[in-house]
Design an enzyme around this catalytic site. Structure first.
Site, mmCIF file in Angstrom:
data_model
loop_
_atom_site.group_PDB
_atom_site.id
_atom_site.type_symbol
_atom_site.label_atom_id
_atom_site.label_comp_id
_atom_site.label_asym_id
_atom_site.label_seq_id
_atom_site.Cartn_x
_atom_site.Cartn_y
_atom_site.Cartn_z
ATOM 1 N N CYS A 45 49.160 46.450 22.804
ATOM 2 C CA CYS A 45 47.847 46.269 23.188
ATOM 3 C C CYS A 45 46.655 45.594 22.437
ATOM 4 C CB CYS A 45 47.131 47.519 23.754
ATOM 5 S SG CYS A 45 45.569 47.549 24.277
ATOM 6 N N CYS B 261 43.385 47.462 22.126
ATOM 7 C CA CYS B 261 43.630 48.625 21.216
ATOM 8 C C CYS B 261 43.583 48.449 19.797
ATOM 9 C CB CYS B 261 44.997 49.502 21.626
ATOM 10 S SG CYS B 261 45.273 49.876 23.351
#
Length: 105
Positions: free
Chosen positions: A30, A33
């Protein structure tokens, strides 16, 4: 390390303490992230005396992500005494995260 890796075997004990804990639900793949992680670590290094910090890899702990209805990542959840007290989805920069956590820092 200021941010504890949380998995199925230590999650419940980690969120059940008297001190609030911010849990970052993330995945290695991600992009947002990856941007959130250094911000989280910086704040954890500065404020680990006031609250705890943990991270759950949703690919490795799907049971925890499902239990708390994590649909998108990063998802940030603050627990106190085992209960969810605050929740947000999406990446937060340092000032946004500090403002969001002001009641606990």
């Amino acid at each position: 390390m200021s941010v504890q890796e949380l998995k199925s075997d230590n999650f419940e004990a980690s969120i059940s303490g008297d001190k609030a804990i911010l849990v970052d639900f993330f995945a290695e793949w991600c992009g947002p992230c990856k941007m959130q992680t250094p911000v989280l670590h910086k704040i954890a290094d500065q404020h680990s005396d006031k609250m705890n910090f943990g991270a759950v890899n949703v690919d490795e702990a799907e049971d925890i992500a499902a239990k708390y209805g994590v649909q998108s990542i990063p998802t940030l959840i603050v627990f106190k005494g085992g209960e969810v007290v605050k929740r947000a989805e999406g990446m937060k920069n340092e000032s946004q995260l500090k403002e969001w956590l002001k009641d606990y820092l």
